[in-house]
Design a protein around this motif. Structure first.
Motif, short mmCIF file in Angstrom:
data_model
loop_
_atom_site.label_atom_id
_atom_site.label_comp_id
_atom_site.label_asym_id
_atom_site.label_seq_id
_atom_site.Cartn_x
_atom_site.Cartn_y
_atom_site.Cartn_z
N GLU A 12 0.22 10.95 -3.43
CA GLU A 12 1.24 10.69 -4.44
C GLU A 12 1.27 11.81 -5.50
O GLU A 12 2.33 12.19 -5.97
CB GLU A 12 0.99 9.34 -5.11
CG GLU A 12 2.15 8.41 -4.99
CD GLU A 12 1.84 7.02 -5.52
OE1 GLU A 12 1.42 6.89 -6.68
OE2 GLU A 12 2.03 6.06 -4.76
N ARG A 78 8.40 6.44 -4.09
CA ARG A 78 6.99 6.20 -3.75
C ARG A 78 6.80 5.02 -2.81
O ARG A 78 5.74 4.87 -2.22
CB ARG A 78 6.18 5.95 -5.04
CG ARG A 78 5.97 7.21 -5.86
CD ARG A 78 5.04 6.95 -7.04
NE ARG A 78 5.23 7.98 -8.04
CZ ARG A 78 5.72 7.78 -9.26
NH1 ARG A 78 6.07 6.57 -9.65
NH2 ARG A 78 5.85 8.80 -10.10
N LYS B 3 -4.58 5.54 -10.58
CA LYS B 3 -3.70 4.42 -10.28
C LYS B 3 -3.60 4.29 -8.77
O LYS B 3 -3.55 5.29 -8.06
CB LYS B 3 -2.31 4.70 -10.88
CG LYS B 3 -1.40 3.49 -10.87
CD LYS B 3 0.07 3.87 -10.98
CE LYS B 3 0.96 2.67 -10.72
NZ LYS B 3 2.33 3.02 -10.39
N ILE B 4 -3.60 3.05 -8.29
CA ILE B 4 -3.48 2.83 -6.84
C ILE B 4 -2.09 3.32 -6.41
O ILE B 4 -1.09 2.93 -7.00
CB ILE B 4 -3.60 1.32 -6.54
CG1 ILE B 4 -4.90 0.75 -7.11
CG2 ILE B 4 -3.47 1.05 -5.06
CD1 ILE B 4 -6.14 1.00 -6.32
N PRO B 5 -2.02 4.17 -5.39
CA PRO B 5 -0.70 4.64 -4.95
C PRO B 5 0.08 3.53 -4.23
O PRO B 5 -0.50 2.54 -3.80
CB PRO B 5 -1.04 5.78 -3.99
CG PRO B 5 -2.43 5.53 -3.53
CD PRO B 5 -3.12 4.77 -4.62
N TYR B 6 1.39 3.72 -4.11
CA TYR B 6 2.21 2.77 -3.36
C TYR B 6 1.77 2.71 -1.90
O TYR B 6 1.60 1.64 -1.34
CB TYR B 6 3.69 3.19 -3.43
CG TYR B 6 4.38 2.81 -4.70
CD1 TYR B 6 4.21 3.55 -5.86
CD2 TYR B 6 5.21 1.69 -4.75
CE1 TYR B 6 4.85 3.20 -7.04
CE2 TYR B 6 5.86 1.34 -5.93
CZ TYR B 6 5.67 2.08 -7.06
OH TYR B 6 6.31 1.72 -8.21
N ARG B 7 1.65 3.89 -1.31
CA ARG B 7 1.26 3.94 0.10
C ARG B 7 -0.01 4.74 0.21
O ARG B 7 -0.07 5.87 -0.27
CB ARG B 7 2.32 4.66 0.94
CG ARG B 7 3.62 3.95 1.01
CD ARG B 7 4.47 4.47 2.17
NE ARG B 7 5.44 3.44 2.46
CZ ARG B 7 6.02 3.24 3.63
NH1 ARG B 7 5.74 4.03 4.64
NH2 ARG B 7 6.88 2.27 3.79
N TYR B 9 -2.75 6.37 2.91
CA TYR B 9 -3.05 6.71 4.30
C TYR B 9 -4.47 7.27 4.37
O TYR B 9 -4.82 8.16 3.59
CB TYR B 9 -2.10 7.79 4.82
CG TYR B 9 -0.67 7.35 4.96
CD1 TYR B 9 -0.23 6.76 6.14
CD2 TYR B 9 0.25 7.55 3.93
CE1 TYR B 9 1.10 6.37 6.28
CE2 TYR B 9 1.57 7.16 4.07
CZ TYR B 9 1.99 6.58 5.24
OH TYR B 9 3.30 6.19 5.38
N PRO B 82 -2.98 6.89 11.08
CA PRO B 82 -3.20 5.56 10.53
C PRO B 82 -1.90 4.94 10.04
O PRO B 82 -0.96 5.65 9.69
CB PRO B 82 -4.12 5.85 9.33
CG PRO B 82 -3.73 7.22 8.91
CD PRO B 82 -3.44 7.95 10.19
N ASN B 90 6.60 -3.46 -6.11
CA ASN B 90 7.94 -4.00 -6.37
C ASN B 90 8.01 -5.50 -6.15
O ASN B 90 8.67 -6.22 -6.90
CB ASN B 90 8.97 -3.31 -5.46
CG ASN B 90 9.39 -1.98 -6.02
OD1 ASN B 90 8.68 -1.39 -6.83
ND2 ASN B 90 10.56 -1.52 -5.63
#
Lengths: 454, 454
Positions: A12, A78, B3-7, B9, B82, B90
């Motif tokens: 990200e 994102r 921060k935890i990312p949206y996605r 991998y 992966p 969201n």
């Protein structure tokens, strides 16, 4: 990095936070759009009745090199980005080529294509301006789906004029748009003056993208608080789609790679224009010797057989005129042409680059394209959209040339989307009922004769 | 990580190289499969006429904790894996919940689901044994598509018996399988004895998964060099699907997270069994207090309303018998049930865990499921399969409970696939013609009465 992975994702933090505006680096600008009433270059203000203000500004802005992506748009990006840069090891093995083939895969979202990148931006700016609704057109359905998704997210009503042959052939595409609350209308329709006129002249018409654009523009400009949005061709769309190229450039940089050839399918040019943007900048600045190849269907060959001339962006001749490679705004591709890439013209930016020798173009008949699509699906586990498969076809042919010459070229192509809604076309290919169609010179001449400026 | 990312991998290096066999850590084993002729526990050798040898071995192996994934399978995994672990920011915002919702998305491949994870393994072992062909059944079409894809890759002929109602409702699913050269037959068919018998008894039947299994098994066991493969229920399938859970565990570990609740849809149990595997190990070992929830359709409620008993795995009563939660092998879900999750039984491993109190189960009517699916699609940009949407429904409900209590629980659910081929069902939901169906106690009792062992 010891070995290039099959799939590479940026983190990200590595994702681009700005769009790149290729026009700012072009040595010569595309010719300006003309007001169809005055034949004079159109102003930003004259675009306000059609586009929302920020997008009208982006459309005209040829000097700002990088434009910050608003945080609200980044938020949505994102959720489905970055898209992977995939090394096609299996395809390389299948072909026995020394070439290194990479593709940027944009199909990992509900719209199934790259179109969402611009849809989100356009819906966001419309919402920000407080608009009451939007209109658009869709051909194969990818753009309509993407915009439905974006409008549902930003809670703006949307009417989609869907080219009638797609409307009939792809009921499930329609159903996806309805899932996102869009009002989907088969075009030509009796809901607009231009639609009624076209139907009166040719009641059996299966529609065209140009005609659907006319209807969407009329509806937007005659409904209070509405504006029109378009998924390709426009400068603003290429700007938003530059995210594809910027991510590709960053990923390749990390992997220690740089493309010798960049390949993309080309209908209106949104994907290709976005994919090539940063690499084309390097070319313009004399930093690379990369080849850029636009791939189009032989049944709708705007770059390879069109004229570089001013033309309307729509069949109904209500939009501004753009200088572009065009088949004439009255041109409608044969009904047996499957999938998208059926627009009569080509992005003015790409047209200019092609005209000035920065870019090449080739065309393929669709059976050759589906042959490549099927091979690709079997080895790469992705069922490609017919549109994207034009780029696959060309990438395979370039890789096979490398096999002959023994060159280890690095090929990058855009895999714009998935073909889940194109199974009728796949079936016709497998059952060998799919036909090719190449318009005759006479047919093309007939459409050229109607160009607005000789 | 700030921060935890949206996605998120994993890198290729971080991807698991072994499958995890949950049976090796279970305190009590599931009861053994029985030979239907002798009613005695079946031996590995007795499975050889049905399964290829390596898979028969994996089916019976309850002691090896980790099994190396062969390099040829890892090669194929790397093309589409992966899969991302996605933080549903969201959806959380839309619900206004303090819960942290994660989902593991398995739809990024042509088959559109997690089924490919086991299909590749099964096709590989068959190829390695030099088999001449494979047979299988498919309901909603995900498994058939995945296996077609895997068989095309390893170049093994495949015949797919497709449940007739899906065959008719989903012509495009069929077309995808044909793109991968599979021979697709509507089941019940007149190509097998068991199919002809079922048709004679009930000419109007729309088929069932159990009946398609019978046909596929008969075809495999009566054709030289052929074997049968199954996409769910079996121990070997859960083993292969452990890749889902292992990747999730690793990704959450890197993100500094651990699930309080793990939720998966359950038909035969392949996705759920794979997703929960490493977290369930921790629970068995007393290392967590995580809740595990199996979600099934109210129209096919094997865990929530079935009997824990020995039953045949197929309608035709030709397969070995397994101790599992079952509705009776003669149970056929109502024709208005959309999508998969229509199997009469449940994986013996999951059945045992449920029976022993390690796991919970809930059921939902399909309109509630499509309501959740539509909400999810609008905010998360992924159009979920109806099957997967059962897990979404449950995750939403658990997140809403957190909203009431103010607890910030970490929820992980499996998003097994995409719904591109389920638009007819989505349309019926949006047009409010979709009906719910809950079998009556009498209906269930009728099927229970035919269980082979009282």
């Amino acid at each position: 990095m010891s070995k290039i992975p099959y799939r590479f994702y940026l983190t990200e933090e590595q994702m681009p936070k700005q769009w790149y505006n290729l026009r700012a680096d072009m040595k010569e600008q595309p010719d300006p759009m003309l007001n169809p009433a005055t034949f004079k270059p159109i102003t930003e203000e004259e675009l306000y009745p059609i586009f929302c203000k920020e997008l009208a500004h982006q459309e005209m802005d040829s000097t700002t090199q990088f434009i910050d992506i608003p945080e609200e748009i980044l938020e949505m990006y994102r959720i489905y980005r970055p898209s992977p840069l995939i090394r096609a090891y299996n395809l390389e093995k299948e072909l026995g080529t020394p070439a290194k083939i990479y593709y940027k895969f944009e199909g990992n979202n509900t719209s199934g294509s790259h179109k969402l990148n611009s849809a989100i931006a356009q819906a966001y700016y419309a919402k920000k301006q407080g608009l009451k609704g939007l209109t658009t057109e869709t051909g194969a359905g990818q753009w309509g789906t993407a915009l439905s998704e974006a409008c549902a997210y930003f809670k703006i009503p949307l009417t989609v004029f869907m080219v009638k042959c797609s409307y009939n052939q792809k009921p499930y595409r329609k159903a996806v748009m309805q899932t996102f609350d869009a009002n989907v209308v088969a075009s030509p329709s009796d809901t607009t003056n231009v639609g009624r006129k076209i139907l009166a002249e040719n009641p059996e018409t299966t529609g065209s993208l140009g005609c659907a654009i006319s209807e969407a523009v009329e509806k937007a400009t005659t409904t209070e608080g509405y504006r029109y949005v378009l998924g390709s061709v426009l400068n603003q769309v290429l700007l938003h789609q530059s995210i594809i190229g910027l991510e590709s450039e960053k990923a390749m940089e990390i992997l220690g790679e740089y493309p010798d050839i960049v390949i993309g399918c080309a209908g209106g040019g949104s994907n290709l224009g976005g994919l090539i943007a940063p690499f084309m900048r390097d070319k313009i600045l004399g930093k690379n010797n990369t080849r850029f190849i636009a791939v189009e269907p032989a049944s709708c060959p705007s770059l390879t057989r069109g004229k570089y001339a001013y033309d309307f962006c729509d069949t109904g001749r209500v939009t501004p005129m753009a200088k572009m490679y065009t088949l004439g705004c009255g041109f409608i591709p044969s009904a047996n042409h499957a999938g998208g890439l059926r627009y009569h013209g080509m992005s003015p930016v790409l047209s200019k680059l092609y005209h000035d020798g920065y870019m090449e173009a080739v065309s393929y008949e669709q059976t050759k394209v589906f042959e490549a699509a099927t091979l690709f699906a079997r080895v790469e586990t992705i069922l490609p959209a017919p549109e994207s498969s034009h780029a696959i076809r060309c990438a395979i042919d370039e890789a096979l040339k490398c096999k002959e010459t023994g060159e280890q070229k690095t090929i990058l192509f855009g895999l714009t989307g998935t073909g889940y809604f194109d199974m009728a076309a796949y079936s016709s290919y497998h059952e060998k009922t799919m036909q090719d169609y190449i318009p005759t010179d006479e047919e093309l001449q007939k459409a050229f004769d109607k160009l607005p400026i000789k």
